[in-house]
Enzyme design. Structure first.
Site, short mmCIF file in Angstrom:
data_model
loop_
_atom_site.label_atom_id
_atom_site.label_comp_id
_atom_site.label_asym_id
_atom_site.label_seq_id
_atom_site.Cartn_x
_atom_site.Cartn_y
_atom_site.Cartn_z
N SER A 266 0.85 -1.21 0.00
CA SER A 266 0.00 0.00 0.00
C SER A 266 0.87 1.25 0.00
O SER A 266 2.10 1.18 0.13
CB SER A 266 -0.92 0.00 1.24
N SER B 90 -2.95 6.81 5.93
CA SER B 90 -2.33 5.74 6.72
C SER B 90 -3.22 5.36 7.90
O SER B 90 -3.65 6.22 8.67
CB SER B 90 -0.96 6.20 7.24
N SER C 4 0.88 3.80 2.24
CA SER C 4 0.87 4.52 3.52
C SER C 4 2.23 5.06 3.92
O SER C 4 2.32 5.92 4.79
CB SER C 4 0.34 3.61 4.63
N LYS D 113 5.46 0.71 9.36
CA LYS D 113 5.24 2.12 9.67
C LYS D 113 6.52 2.69 10.30
O LYS D 113 7.47 1.97 10.60
CB LYS D 113 4.08 2.30 10.68
#
Length: 271
Positions: free
Chosen positions: A40, A219, A42, A112
């Site tokens: 993705s 996100s 994010s 992250k």
């Protein structure tokens, strides 16, 4: 007969060599590094959809989440250790690390940036990050541009700050350089004003961490509690490893489509 025997022995030795090589590669992969493919957007622009990297498991030691696995999931092997929030040969992550961790509820792997350490107070006010009551330094750094089109195997389309641009148009997001208190600098992207730009104060519990994506308005991270589909606070034992370097990057639907590999991302360091 001697020639046939010698030929048979040579084939056997070749097979053994291949088997040993595969075993060594398997041990190396499961003990020290884990492959991860970015699904993705994010973490744009730090990580793009289709980036393929190896996660350094040695950075933080081992827990049930980073337990070596081959055919079965790590939790099936080391699930007995889940819940004690400890690690073997544990190392402390640093603020600003890009970390792969296991979601505390769903069990899915996420990637992250580590923003909040145990005991920190984290807040976002008007889109700006505050740590322990102090605004984190940001500096405007132009615009991030990408083509508005389907991306990756999930055929995701990017969100754009400059509104609907149409297929093949240039999708823009504001870029800033954020510098954390320990001196780690990285790019963050902003799309617009939304609820996640205005939060209360999060106090990170002992033994837990607070994560955010660099693509701040796109996100699902620690700003949302797990009950609302977010990540919430992540326990120490759920850390899998640190992302250090991108091996290669595919702009197509599969990492096997070598003709879509991005030439500027081979062995690129993750900052």
């Amino acid at each position: 007969m001697a020639t046939k025997a010698k030929s048979g022995n040579a084939i056997l030795e070749t097979v053994k060599t291949i088997v040993y090589a595969l075993l060594i590669a398997g041990v190396f992969r499961t003990l020290f590094f884990q492959p991860f493919w970015i699904p993705s957007g994010s973490m744009k622009e730090t990580l793009l959809i289709g980036d393929f990297l190896f996660v350094n498991k040695m950075a933080y030691g081992y827990s049930y989440a980073s337990c070596p696995s081959l055919i079965v999931d790590a939790e099936d092997i080391c699930g007995w250790a889940k819940g004690d929030n400890t690690r073997i040969w544990g190392g402390e992550p640093e603020r600003g690390d890009v970390v792969v961790f296991r979601h505390p509820v769903s069990g899915r792997d996420y990637i992250k940036r580590l923003i909040g350490l145990p005991g920190d107070k984290v807040q976002i006010k008007d889109g700006q990050l505050y740590l322990n009551g102090t605004a984190v330094k940001v500096q405007d750094d132009g615009v991030f541009e990408e083509v508005y089109a389907e991306q990756g195997p999930q055929r995701l389309r990017p969100r754009c700050e400059n509104g609907p641009v149409g297929e093949g148009g240039i999708c823009e997001k504001s870029r800033q350089i954020e510098t954390l208190p320990n001196g780690v600098s990285h790019a963050i992207l902003n799309i617009g004003n939304q609820a996640s730009d205005h939060t209360g104060i999060y106090t990170v519990p002992e033994g837990h961490y607070f994560f955010m994506g660099d693509n701040r308005d796109n996100s699902s991270d620690s700003r949302l509690p797990q009950s609302a589909g977010g990540v919430g606070f992540v326990p120490y034992e759920n850390l899998i490893g640190r992302a250090d370097r991108i091996m290669f990057s595919s702009a197509g639907r599969s990492m096997l489509f070598f003709w879509t590999w991005r030439s500027d991302r081979f062995f690129k360091g993750v900052e």
